[in-house]
Design an enzyme around this catalytic site. Sequence first.
Site, short mmCIF file in Angstrom:
data_model
loop_
_atom_site.label_atom_id
_atom_site.label_comp_id
_atom_site.label_asym_id
_atom_site.label_seq_id
_atom_site.Cartn_x
_atom_site.Cartn_y
_atom_site.Cartn_z
CE LYS A 108 -2.86 2.68 3.05
NZ LYS A 108 -3.49 2.76 4.38
N GLY A 169 -7.45 8.67 10.78
CA GLY A 169 -7.64 8.79 12.23
C GLY A 169 -8.72 9.79 12.62
CB ALA A 195 -8.10 7.13 5.72
N GLY A 196 -10.73 7.31 7.60
CA GLY A 196 -11.85 8.19 7.92
C GLY A 196 -13.09 7.48 8.41
CG ASN A 217 -5.47 0.78 12.19
OD1 ASN A 217 -5.68 0.00 13.12
ND2 ASN A 217 -4.34 1.42 12.09
CB THR A 218 -8.51 4.93 13.75
OG1 THR A 218 -7.31 5.25 13.05
CG2 THR A 218 -8.59 5.76 15.01
#
Lengths: 266, 377
Positions: A108, A169, A195-196, A217-218
């Site tokens: 990635k 994040g 993301a987001g 992830n986050t």
Amino acid sequence: MDKKLARLNNSAEDVLEIGGVKLGSRLFVGTGKFAAQALIPEVIKAAAAEVVTMALRRVDWHNPQENILNYLTDDLVLLPNTSGARTAEEAVRIARLARSAGCGDWVKIEVIRDQHYLLPDNFETVKATEILAQEGFTVLPYMSPDLSTARKLVEVGAAAVMPLGAPIGSNRGLKTRELIKILIEEIPLPVIVDAGIGRPSEAAEAMEMGAAAVLVNTAIATAEDPVVMGRAFKLAVEAGRLAHLAGPGARSERAQASSPLTGFLG
Amino acid sequence: MVSMFYDFLLAQRQQLKAYEEYTFQESDVRQALAREQLDAFDLKALLSPAALPLLEEMAERARSLTVRNFGRTISLFAPLYLANYCTNRCLYCSFNHNNEIERRKLSLEEVELEGQAIAATGLAHLLLLTGESRRHSGPDYIQACVERLRPSFASLGIEIYPLAEEEYRQLYESGVDSLTLFQETYDENVYASVHPAGPKRDYRWRLETPERACRAGIPGVNLGALLGLGDWREDAWATALHARYLQKHYPDVEIALSIPRLRPHVGGFQPQAGPVTDAALVQIILVYRLYLPRAGITLSTRESPSLREALLPLGITKMSAGSLTSVGGYASEGGSTQFEIADERSVPEIAAMLRSRGYQPVFCDWINLKGKGSVAG
């Protein structure tokens, strides 16, 4: 790899194929930000994830107890990312290090020249993608959702595109919804929203829109119970995917006029 | 002349001059907390006594921002003092030229042994420190140390005297990836009074040092005021503005902050500003986090074990562990220390403490690409 391919090929009918690998799961999970690495295998299991991303900079070769790779089983597809790279050249070098360290051919690309918002540099990302695709990597570039850049990424050999829904994040959801919709419409590669995404409902929405997969992830790692949250995301992604396949065609964004305007045509 | 942070800070102070005598109210603090992007005025409000009743609310927000941006992780590093020769006479520092302490400089062989001893604890991030003596510990010596240590560490930072841009470029090329440089105080008068002699007297040269490092390509820059030298509210305000200024002008550089408080040291200097209380330290950490959600915040072994643990959830992202502030000492007998350490726990003890508090200790979070082949390779 054979075992991995065999298992993936046997999974459900609705498969996602990237770089010749058939995936049954459309939820990719990240490994950063967890309170303990030992949680990660449980989360992967609960999320039924098959693709797992990790920052190569975090791979701790000197401490086996801290080495994330020791927590990942052989049947997973590893997706090392180039976090820390500020230029295409740095991303390329990190990708090569990942491959020579045994992390496989997937990478990635993450090229970030803005440390305040952590927004990717699309121009450098295209350059890195071109070099690595030529070297036989399966390249999944993380990008700001821009149509021209995505088309360029297709041209230079990306295996998928990974537009952000909101800054890394931020847990803000699909702030770039309209732009991602355009990519899904126009780009002949899997569009993976990265993301987001802060909640399962947002993952479901991305899948309903037609995203091929999402990377989370986050939102999982920082949940009070990451394992349960991993399962919640799994269910949301599956529900969103089913809804997309079922075709939520009845939904209209505008009100229907009660008597058809063209009814007089008979 | 190019406008730099010195001019920016003066302009910011000028803009808020009308508020010099202003007493901030709780409503100013609430207004600041309601905004997504804080400005220089909001910063003042959050650092004011009016924010004290809202500290818990600020703490909750700071914790959630930290978890979102950094996760439940704390990065670890160790300092390695290479030499303590110094031509400066900083009133608050044991390495003061006038202090009769044992002066020492590690040979390159000793540097390697010390590095090996630190690497054996699992730490992969190392911070190299010296006093200011170009004669004893010039840039060439630092570079030679870096080249010796590079194979054993994922990241090498320097906390040494200010260099010229070209010197930073050379050190970056040889494997330095972060700079730590504390302004000590942003109050020019206090700065002059605590630095009575030596090259460090030049306030502006020091103030603009981080910019030279950014321009030289160093990927990480860590700022801080030595809290307690001047008025801490003013110093924390200026530090935060400095960090934001660098983020805007050098967006590809990762800007971080440290929160060093004055510690007992040889010489026993007592500043006029009075001690910085624990509550003040907490307020500073919270304000840094709210103003700069993605900036790392480093907590050193200057603070006691219990306080370090209590501060963890408020915004801390990086800690030193198993630290020594003597020249050498990890592999051999160390000499005089720069300041007294309050947290003497070993690396495994710190890691165990972090795990028990629900944090993952991160030993490695960087790849040193220097010496790992070029793009053609």
